[in-house]
Enzyme design. Sequence first.
Site, PDB file in Angstrom:
ATOM      1  N   PRO A 199       3.159  -1.499 -14.430  1.00  0.00           N
ATOM      2  CA  PRO A 199       2.653  -1.345 -15.800  1.00  0.00           C
ATOM      3  C   PRO A 199       3.738  -1.085 -16.837  1.00  0.00           C
ATOM      4  CG  PRO A 199       2.295   0.665 -14.559  1.00  0.00           C
ATOM      5  CD  PRO A 199       2.783  -0.362 -13.579  1.00  0.00           C
TER       6      PRO A 199
ATOM      7  N   TYR B  98       2.593   0.962   3.128  1.00  0.00           N
ATOM      8  CA  TYR B  98       3.451   1.876   2.372  1.00  0.00           C
ATOM      9  C   TYR B  98       3.992   2.932   3.344  1.00  0.00           C
ATOM     10  CZ  TYR B  98       1.455   0.075  -2.032  1.00  0.00           C
ATOM     11  OH  TYR B  98       1.056  -0.707  -3.095  1.00  0.00           O
TER      12      TYR B  98
END
Length: 311
Positions: free
Chosen positions: A224, A68
């Site tokens: 999600p 990341y």
Amino acid sequence: MASTARSDQLTALGTARPGGPGALAGRSVSRVGYGAMQLPRLDRDAAISLLRQAADLGVDHVDTAHFYGNGFANEVIAAALRPEDDVLVVSKVGAEPATGGRIPLRLAQRPEQLRAGVEDNLRSLELDRIPLVNLRRADHGPGLRAEGDQIVDLDDQLAVMTELRDEGKIGAIGLSSVSLDALRHALPAGIACVQNAYSLVSRDDEDLVRLCLAEGIAWVPYFPLGGAYAGLPKVTEEPAVVAAARTLGVSAAQVGLAWLLHHTPNTLLIPGTADAEHLRANVDAGAVTLDEATLAALGAVPSRSGDIETR
């Protein structure tokens, strides 16, 4: 026992756990955590400030990876979080930073690459031991697919992950982007966590969710809310979700996150954001209560598959 139960409701900073207490890698954590993938969108000071806000709000479970931002997310986590915060840092391996391509990463699935990935994470997180490391596979769900020498047998990968655990460099092993059969095969290695793409509108892995519940494995869905990228359906666009949000006086995103928490007790959330307001809204989703009628309406939303080319 009552005193222990009460203490589980609070973080080390004395803050109520968002979503209540959950279990991950042998300890209690807040069921609403934080995913660090968007931290590289910020400058260093802003990223550190956001992480401090997360800890102050009761977030004590942070999900990250060296790839990341080529170490940026890990480095600001190391700078922002203090030992007294008692935040469980979870990382992952199976990919590495890449420049010049359409996406800023490439797969790194070979055993020696997994070991190198753990070493990169240890260095950028400034840790001697990472409590939990997820092995990001490439054979299930949305994302990159392995080709050539990146097609690696799961047993070979689990062998090096087990070695790293035995050496004390990682505390527990998790899996990401894995099939039901792969999880069943990996169970003897001791799996603490599974991370797959999963949301109200994309529930293809329901049997895998149930296996995690039966085996006491934390279920930590990524994406999600569905369509963070083109090609995936969006939870926030579902009429039933919009209607529930209007009735409850909360956002559609909070309804989507709350549904996941209600769905199974082993679910932990790691929504990512680079915005302080969204961070607070994600944390507040842990307090949203869904009644039986709302849960029934949301459960009737059809599950739809999509595909993207990066994670």
